[in-house]
Design an enzyme around this catalytic site. Structure first.
Site, PDB file in Angstrom:
ATOM      1  N   TYR A  50     -38.259 -19.136  24.542  1.00 29.52           N
ATOM      2  CA  TYR A  50     -37.804 -20.533  24.552  1.00 29.52           C
ATOM      3  C   TYR A  50     -37.231 -20.996  23.217  1.00 29.52           C
ATOM      4  O   TYR A  50     -37.266 -22.173  22.897  1.00 29.52           O
ATOM      5  CB  TYR A  50     -38.954 -21.451  24.994  1.00 29.52           C
ATOM      6  CG  TYR A  50     -39.288 -21.273  26.457  1.00 29.52           C
ATOM      7  CD1 TYR A  50     -39.850 -20.091  26.911  1.00 29.52           C
ATOM      8  CD2 TYR A  50     -39.019 -22.259  27.386  1.00 29.52           C
ATOM      9  CE1 TYR A  50     -40.141 -19.897  28.243  1.00 29.52           C
ATOM     10  CE2 TYR A  50     -39.312 -22.083  28.730  1.00 29.52           C
ATOM     11  CZ  TYR A  50     -39.875 -20.891  29.149  1.00 29.52           C
ATOM     12  OH  TYR A  50     -40.165 -20.710  30.480  1.00 29.52           O
TER      13      TYR A  50
ATOM     14  N   LYS B 215     -46.908  -7.814  28.240  1.00 23.06           N
ATOM     15  CA  LYS B 215     -46.127  -6.672  28.747  1.00 23.06           C
ATOM     16  C   LYS B 215     -45.952  -5.677  27.589  1.00 23.06           C
ATOM     17  O   LYS B 215     -44.826  -5.248  27.273  1.00 23.06           O
ATOM     18  CB  LYS B 215     -44.774  -7.195  29.288  1.00 23.06           C
ATOM     19  CG  LYS B 215     -43.956  -6.193  30.067  1.00 23.06           C
ATOM     20  CD  LYS B 215     -44.525  -5.861  31.427  1.00 23.06           C
ATOM     21  CE  LYS B 215     -43.671  -4.808  32.127  1.00 23.06           C
ATOM     22  NZ  LYS B 215     -44.323  -4.281  33.342  1.00 23.06           N
TER      23      LYS B 215
ATOM     24  N   ASP C 269     -46.946  -8.389  35.322  1.00 21.06           N
ATOM     25  CA  ASP C 269     -46.555  -8.155  36.717  1.00 21.06           C
ATOM     26  C   ASP C 269     -47.792  -8.027  37.608  1.00 21.06           C
ATOM     27  O   ASP C 269     -47.882  -8.646  38.675  1.00 21.06           O
ATOM     28  CB  ASP C 269     -45.623  -6.934  36.859  1.00 21.06           C
ATOM     29  CG  ASP C 269     -45.995  -5.793  35.926  1.00 21.06           C
ATOM     30  OD1 ASP C 269     -46.894  -5.978  35.087  1.00 21.06           O
ATOM     31  OD2 ASP C 269     -45.389  -4.712  36.025  1.00 21.06           O
TER      32      ASP C 269
ATOM     33  N   ASP D 181     -45.277 -19.900  31.977  1.00 22.49           N
ATOM     34  CA  ASP D 181     -44.487 -20.805  32.810  1.00 22.49           C
ATOM     35  C   ASP D 181     -44.484 -20.292  34.255  1.00 22.49           C
ATOM     36  O   ASP D 181     -44.767 -21.023  35.212  1.00 22.49           O
ATOM     37  CB  ASP D 181     -43.058 -20.843  32.245  1.00 22.49           C
ATOM     38  CG  ASP D 181     -42.259 -21.997  32.803  1.00 22.49           C
ATOM     39  OD1 ASP D 181     -42.820 -22.824  33.542  1.00 22.49           O
ATOM     40  OD2 ASP D 181     -41.052 -22.072  32.510  1.00 22.49           O
TER      41      ASP D 181
ATOM     42  N   ASP E  13     -46.882 -21.572  37.909  1.00 23.53           N
ATOM     43  CA  ASP E  13     -46.328 -21.951  39.216  1.00 23.53           C
ATOM     44  C   ASP E  13     -46.935 -21.093  40.329  1.00 23.53           C
ATOM     45  O   ASP E  13     -47.198 -21.581  41.432  1.00 23.53           O
ATOM     46  CB  ASP E  13     -44.795 -21.808  39.234  1.00 23.53           C
ATOM     47  CG  ASP E  13     -44.097 -23.054  38.676  1.00 23.53           C
ATOM     48  OD1 ASP E  13     -44.759 -23.789  37.903  1.00 23.53           O
ATOM     49  OD2 ASP E  13     -42.914 -23.306  38.990  1.00 23.53           O
TER      50      ASP E  13
END
Ligand code: ATP
Length: 331
Positions: free
Chosen positions: A122, A168, A202, A226, A230
């Site tokens: 970001y 990751k 993942d 983020d 969700d």
């Protein structure tokens, strides 16, 4: 009196924030609300999506309650949300997601996602050349240390048992590797008996769906947090359910985790649960813990007594939901 800067923003932002402010007024007489513009309304009135005066007001208040803004795809667009996060040093994003309703085929969820809010993907720093576009993704030692310490402290203060680092590092060996190494070090030195766990992003997404109880507090980088919040909100029933806090050393901004949802704007069906629970998080943050608990209990009571909002196939729109919560607070 505690001063609260209210930034309704775009789309369903003003609808759900209006509900949240009415609930907060019913919960506490110690709040003074000061309205400010952000997003389209600010552009119309002040020629910018976030004015310097608004930023100053946000800085000077005890906390802020924000709705949502509609992001633009144009290359010169500067997100007011990313700007205030950076300007006010709101380095920690905290998103608690808890099932309030039993959703068929989904396991109950109760997780808190703590996300680094100032860097990662970001940075809004993209470089074009004839080969394509390079996006700068920064992971610093300082920001990683700060957010991991925040997550540990949050877990200890809120009597949580486990902190999972989501990363990751098998692919992004240097950047996510740094974050993971910092997590291992800090859990040893500052972990205070919390159980440490690690998960690739993942598989974390899949596990949030299939086995959400394997998580408690998650600490992660900006983009992963983020997306995962969700996913978690979806497990709990939808985007309308999750609140979110952006917290820094001096300032704080609370908001529903969802965006401006232009598809349902003006229809009276937006679920204000996330906005109202964000208001409760704000109350707790500014020292009104008892009032926060009454709001949370009123919201939980609405669902546990079998009522359903429109997004869950029920009949309660924004207004009728809010009336129920206010009535329950008054009784
Ligand atoms: P933005 O560009 O501001 O992110 P968006 O529509 O792409 O907006 P969200 O606002 O996060 O993204 O919403 C995605 C979908 O989830 C919406 O289209 C809407 O149907 C649903 N939704 C989001 N918030 C709510 C809510 N509070 N109540 C009911 N449905 C919601």
């Amino acid at each position: 009196m505690k001063k609260i800067c209210v930034l309704p923003g775009d789309g369903i932002g003003p609808e759900v924030i209006d509900c949240a402010v009415r609930v907060l007024r019913a919960a506490s007489g110690a709040l003074e609300f000061i309205d400010a513009d952000v997003g389209e309304e600010s552009l119309k009135r002040h020629g910018t999506y976030l004015s310097k005066d608004t930023l100053e007001l946000m800085r000077s208040c005890d906390s802020c309650l924000f709705g949502a803004v509609t992001s633009k795809e144009s290359l010169d667009y500067k997100s007011p949300v990313l700007t205030f996060r950076k300007e006010l040093d709101l380095y920690a994003s905290v998103r608690p997601v808890r099932s309030l309703v039993q959703i068929s085929g989904r396991a109950p969820i109760d997780v808190v996602i703590v996300r680094e809010n100032t860097e990662g993907m970001y940075t809004q720093d993209e470089v074009f050349d004839d080969k394509g576009v390079t996006t700068m993704r920064r992971v610093s030692k300082k920001a990683s240390e700060r957010i991991i310490k925040f997550a540990i402290n949050y877990a200890l203060t809120n009597r949580r048992r486990k902190v999972t680092c989501v990363h990751k590092a098998n692919v992004l060996r240097s950047s996510d590797g740094l974050f993971l190494a910092m997590f291992r070090e800090l859990m040893k030195s500052d972990g205070g008996g919390l159980e440490p766990a690690e998960q690739l992003v993942d598989s974390a997404a899949m596990k949030l769906l299939t086995d959400p109880s394997s998580f408690d507090v998650i600490v992660t980088l900006n983009l992963y947090g983020d997306i995962l919040s969700d996913v978690a909100a979806g497990v709990a029933g939808g985007l309308g359910f999750a609140p979110s806090g952006n917290i820094g050393p001096k300032c704080s901004v609370f908001e529903p985790a969802h965006g401006s949802a232009p598809d349902i704007t003006g229809k009276g069906v937006a679920n204000p649960t996330g906005a109202i629970l964000a208001g409760a998080m704000m109350l707790r943050h500014i020292g009104l813990g008892t009032e926060a608990l009454s709001v949370e209990r009123a919201v939980a009571g609405f669902y546990s007594s079998g009522h359903l909002t429109v997004d869950l196939g029920g009949r309660h729109g924004s207004e009728s939901f809010t009336e129920h919560i206010i009535k329950s607070l008054k009784s």
